[in-house]
Design an enzyme around this catalytic site. Structure first.
Site, PDB file in Angstrom:
ATOM      1  N   SER B 326      34.121  54.163  31.118  1.00 35.60           N
ATOM      2  CA  SER B 326      33.428  55.519  30.273  1.00 35.60           C
ATOM      3  C   SER B 326      34.531  56.573  29.835  1.00 35.60           C
ATOM      4  O   SER B 326      34.037  57.475  29.234  1.00 35.60           O
ATOM      5  CB  SER B 326      32.406  56.129  31.427  1.00 35.60           C
ATOM      6  N   ASP B 365      21.815  50.998  32.080  1.00 38.87           N
ATOM      7  CA  ASP B 365      22.445  52.118  32.057  1.00 38.87           C
ATOM      8  C   ASP B 365      22.950  52.287  33.834  1.00 38.87           C
ATOM      9  O   ASP B 365      22.274  51.669  34.726  1.00 38.87           O
ATOM     10  CB  ASP B 365      21.822  53.376  31.950  1.00 38.87           C
ATOM     11  N   HIS B 371      18.516  58.800  31.894  1.00 38.90           N
ATOM     12  CA  HIS B 371      18.713  60.383  31.777  1.00 38.90           C
ATOM     13  C   HIS B 371      17.801  60.963  30.830  1.00 38.90           C
ATOM     14  O   HIS B 371      18.071  62.216  30.669  1.00 38.90           O
ATOM     15  CB  HIS B 371      20.132  60.070  31.056  1.00 38.90           C
ATOM     16  N   CYS B 384      26.009  59.088  30.063  1.00 43.35           N
ATOM     17  CA  CYS B 384      24.897  58.363  29.607  1.00 43.35           C
ATOM     18  C   CYS B 384      25.383  57.026  28.951  1.00 43.35           C
ATOM     19  O   CYS B 384      26.005  57.022  27.900  1.00 43.35           O
ATOM     20  CB  CYS B 384      23.803  59.025  28.927  1.00 43.35           C
TER      21      CYS B 384
END
Lengths: 365, 615
Positions: B326, B365, B371, B384
């Site tokens: 991420s 996710d 989310h 997210c």
């Protein structure tokens, strides 16, 4: 007899030869001073030896050739006896038995033989009709080879060869037949492999092998030759100058005051100096040959010729050795090298030459 | 008439004598010319040759090795120095029976199996006349014992040598590297004349990169020596020039902090000053002691380092290649904005999974429940995945690859260390070289930094610093300055701009920077655990790098996953957010969560650097 005699003539002294010898003596002192690392005591010692040498020369010049001829057999036989004694009881010096201690001083009987052999051969032929016949030649060969063999087993092959050569010169000058000469040369050539295998010591074989490739064993047998060639070569045309021989000063050159002194001379004075030195040596040799031609008796002319040629031979062998074209044999450079007996012997020889010349008979018409 | 009785024929005798004498005169002439020719050959033709040999005989050149430059950190803490030590050296050529000699020596001082093995290895490789080290670091007592017996042990020498010493031991090894004995391979590549008398050469790290600065210049003492090698007088002397001291940008306090924080773990920390590119921390853990390499490491120790499952020899900061996870999201978000694929208000409804049109495959996710309605700021703050799956699909792989390239991904950063890894960006060439076609799914997971994308911690830190420095990427560099050890004149290295983001991108940077601050300081930020009590604003992004692929219907179960297959924890950050002084990238291998494993390390570093005390 001529009415007016100079002082030199009165004492049987030969001016040209004496001058050449004095010049060599001066050169000797200069080079030894340099080669010894400017050691005054060594230089003075050489000066003393040269002094003794010239004294011996003076004394020898006073001996009439006829007297010398009469003494010759006794000197020769005496020398032989001493050689045998030195073999039996000789003091060990430098691994070889060469010296005979006579209490006050030591002598090398082989040095006596350097003169006694040509004298004896010349005396023998003076009793014969010349030119030499084969039978005479064989007897003469015996006279030569017996002492040469005794010296060779000391072992001192270099001196033995020089002794044999001085006798052989007499033989040659006496007119030994060419066929006989050829025969002897063939015999020597044929026996060479035999001598190589059975009579030479390892170190002697190595020295000869080294001649062909000094670099094969640069720190061993080849070391002398390599270092002396470096010294000679780096001298160039004009040399590095007196006292500037780095090879000798820094101890790279072994035996720099004795057998290899020519390398020091060559390094310091170059080819230019060498040509002057050569001129003096060749002049002295030439003077000896001239004396031989003036001598009218068998004994004197043969002896004079042999002495002159032997002198040249020493010169040639020593320089050949230093410049790497002959094997390393312990032959000093006449007069120049530091050393006692050889100077005395040599000077005695020159004294004889002068006596021969002074007492020459007036040339026949 | 011939007479029977031979009488002396004087005339004939004289004639024969004369002719023989003539022959000898000719002989003398020939032999004299022979000698003269020989002398001309030696003294004129070969003069140069013998002159050279004569000089070589006379003059012995003794190399005077220079003192190697020190390596210091930015505050002057010494990292590499030269330390005089007693060494026991043996010249094999002079030693005679080596076995019995070593037995004798080992009765006097302790010789370990490692010492002996190293000595024998060197002895076989090096010429016999060259002394080889048997033992180093002899104590005074040991040196004295050897000194007493040395006259009876030919070939044994007791020397005081300056030896490279790394006083902080393992600290910063992956930056510093080490010196070692010059090997045969080194011999082929170096200018051996510069190394006369020098036994060591930089093998790795800074020691290798700045070899030419640290080495100095060899001096030469030319002595006249005699045939026995004894020095008679000095002919000339060129003094050696000591190597320059090298100051690094590394801050030892931070470096130690980073290495200690990672202790017992595996990972890397790189900290960079965004405005200059100065590398403040360059840590890779586990570490090892460089001092054991200086004299050649013994086989057993080396094997244990090589075989160590934690691979301490690998420089993770430079050569560790990890999926960014991420942490890639801020960079892709910027690309989406700049390329007009999204705006800051573009919203995606995250239901916990994403599917490509016409496919039943679900890209999950990390938050199963999703989310909900998510804009870019929220997507970065809460990390997210669905938002970025969507963005990745919109951008496509080519645009993403192009957008990431200016940050330095996929190519070497050009740091002053050799053998840097360049990571992986799936460029067209890479795709062509790969035998497989490009799959649409690969584009999707690329959005969350998985799939064919690999970054090094150094690249990640550099890219973070670029965001912090408003789109200007400074060349990351370890060298701070060099110092002349005699004049103490300091030559500072000037920071260099590596590249800038295109102008059209710059207006979108603040939005990304703001989102990254929100990661740490926002209520729902994934990095909030390090932000709540911070005395300054931090911008950051957490990341998780999958080690093992999780199959479609499989759930990641921590307890069932062996430690070494657990996810790597990542964190990138810079601070203070409004005036960035430090940018950090942290990777903790198998640390699982960026927020818990990696982020606190970054916080410690920033506290120490910005506030001067570790919290």
């Amino acid at each position: 007899m001529p009415t007016s005699l100079t002082t030199l003539q009165r004492w049987n002294l030969d001016k040209p030869l004496g001058t050449a010898l004095l010049m060599l003596a001066i050169i000797s002192l200069g080079v030894i001073f340099s080669a010894s690392g400017q050691d005054v005591s060594i230089t003075v010692a050489q000066l003393v030896r040269l002094g003794i040498g010239f004294a011996v020369l003076f004394l020898a010049a006073q001996i009439h050739p006829d007297t010398l001829a009469r003494w010759t057999p006794y000197i020769y036989l005496g020398g032989l006896v001493l050689l045998v004694i030195v073999l039996l009881t000789g003091v060990i010096g430098k691994g070889a038995q060469r010296w005979l201690n006579l209490g006050l001083f030591s002598i090398q009987p082989s040095e006596i033989m350097k003169l006694a052999v040509p004298m004896m051969v010349a005396w023998y032929f003076s009793q014969q009709h010349l030119p030499a016949t084969s039978k005479q030649a064989i007897i003469a060969a015996g006279i030569i080879l017996l002492p040469a063999a005794l010296v060779a087993v000391q072992p001192d092959l270099g001196t033995a060869l020089m002794i044999a050569s001085s006798g052989a010169f007499v033989l040659f000058l006496a007119g030994m037949g060419w066929t006989l000469i050829a025969g002897i040369l063939i015999l020597i050539a044929a026996s060479a492999p035999l001598v190589w295998s059975y009579f030479l010591h390892d170190y002697q074989r190595n020295r000869i092998l080294t001649l062909f490739d000094p670099t094969a064993d640069p720190l061993g047998t080849g070391y002398h030759t390599i270092q002396s060639m470096i010294a000679v070569g780096s001298g160039g045309i004009f040399g590095k100058g007196w006292l500037e021989s780095s090879q000798a000063r820094l101890d790279f050159l072994p035996e720099s005051s004795t057998d290899f002194i020519f390398a020091v001379f060559a390094e310091e004075f170059g080819l230019f100096g060498i040509i002057i030195l050569f001129s003096i040596f060749i002049f002295a040799t030439g003077r000896g040959i001239i004396i031989a031609t003036y001598a009218q008796e068998t004994y004197t002319r043969l002896l004079a010729g042999s002495l002159a040629l032997t002198f040249f031979l020493y010169f040639f062998v020593n320089i050949g050795m230093v410049t790497g074209i002959l094997p390393v044999v312990g032959v000093p450079l006449p007069i120049i090298s530091y050393g006692g007996s050889s100077v005395v012997t040599l000077m005695a020889g020159f004294g004889m030459l002068m006596s021969i010349h002074a007492n020459r008979k007036i040339a026949q018409p | 008439m011939k007479l029977d009785i031979p009488i002396k024929d004087s005339f004939r005798e004289s004639r024969v004598f004369s002719s023989r004498l003539t022959i000898t005169v000719i002989g003398i002439a020939i032999l004299s010319l022979l000698l003269l020719a020989r002398l001309v050959y030696l003294q004129i033709v070969s003069y140069g040759h013998y002159e050279t040999l004569s000089q070589k005989n006379r003059i012995n050149s003794l190399p005077l090795p220079p003192v190697r430059g020190l390596i210091l950190d930015r505050n002057g803490v010494v990292l590499a120095q030269n330390f005089p030590v007693y060494t026991l050296e043996i010249t094999p050529e002079l030693a005679g029976d080596m076995e019995s000699l070593i037995t004798d020596i080992s009765r006097l001082i302790e010789i370990s199996a490692g010492d002996l093995e190293r000595f024998n290895k060197q002895r076989k490789k090096r010429p016999k006349f060259e002394p080889q080290v048997l033992r180093t670091h002899l104590s005074d007592a040991e040196a004295a014992r050897i000194a007493v017996k040395r006259p009876f042990m030919p070939g044994v020498e007791l020397q005081v040598r300056l030896q490279r010493h790394y006083p902080l031991g393992t600290l910063g090894i992956h930056t510093l590297g080490y010196v070692g004995r010059i090997s045969e391979d080194d011999q082929r590549t170096i200018d051996t004349s510069r190394y006369r008398g020098t036994q060591y050469i930089g093998k790795l790290g800074i020691e290798k990169s700045y070899e030419s600065i640290l080495l100095g210049r060899v001096g030469i003492e030319r002595n006249e020596v005699n045939a026995y090698g004894r020095k008679l007088r000095e002919v000339s002397r060129i003094a050696p020039v000591a190597g320059k001291n090298l100051y690094l940008n590394i801050d030892t306090r931070l470096q130690a902090l980073a290495e200690n924080a990672l202790a017992e773990k595996r990972g890397a920390v790189v900290a960079i000053e965004p405005s200059t590119g100065a590398v403040l921390t360059f840590a890779s853990v586990p570490t090892y002691d460089p001092n054991q390499f200086v004299n050649g490491i013994d086989q057993a120790s080396y094997k244990s380092l090589l075989d160590n499952i934690d691979k301490p020899l690998i420089n993770r900061a430079l050569n560790g290649q990890y999926a960014p996870g991420s942490t890639i999201k801020p960079f892709l978000g910027l690309a989406g904005l700049a390329l007009g694929k999204i705006t800051t208000t573009t919203e995606v409804n995250c239901k916990g999974w994403y599917s490509l049109p016409g496919s039943r495959h679900r890209f999950r996710d990390w938050k199963k429940t999703g989310h909900g309605i998510t804009n870019l700021k929220k997507a970065i703050t809460e990390s997210c995945d669905v938002y970025f799956y969507t963005l990745a699909t919109k951008l496509g792989i080519e645009l993403m690859t192009q957008a990431l390239a200016p940050f330095g991904f996929g190519r070497k950063t050009g740091i002053d260390l050799a053998l840097e890894s360049k990571g992986l960006l799936p460029t067209q060439e890479w795709k062509d070289a790969r035998k497989e076609p490009w799959y649409a799914g690969e584009t999707v997971i690329f959005g969350i930094g998985q799939g064919p994308i690999l970054v090094t911690p150094l690249q990640l830190a550099t890219a973070t610093a670029m965001i912090a420095n408003n789109g200007v990427r400074m060349q990351p560099i370890l060298r701070f300055a060099s110092e002349n050890p005699v004049t103490h004149k300091i030559n500072r290295f000037t920071p260099k701009v590596r590249n800038r983001l295109p102008d059209f991108v710059l207006p979108y940077l603040p939005a990304i920077q703001e989102a990254m601050v929100n990661v740490v300081h926002g209520k729902k930020g994934t990095g909030r655990r390090i932000g709540w009590n911070a005395k300054y604003k931090i911008a950051g992004k957490t990341g998780t790098s999958q080690v093992k692929g999780i199959k479609q219907n499989e759930v990641y179960n921590r307890d069932l996953t062996p430690e070494r297959f657990r996810d790597h924890a990542l964190f990138i950050a810079y601070a203070p957010a409004d005036d960035p002084k430090i940018a950090v990238a942290v990777i903790v291998e198998n640390g699982e969560h960026g927020s818990s494993a990696a982020a606190p390390i970054a916080r410690k570093l920033m506290d120490e650097y910005l506030l001067g005390n570790a919290s």
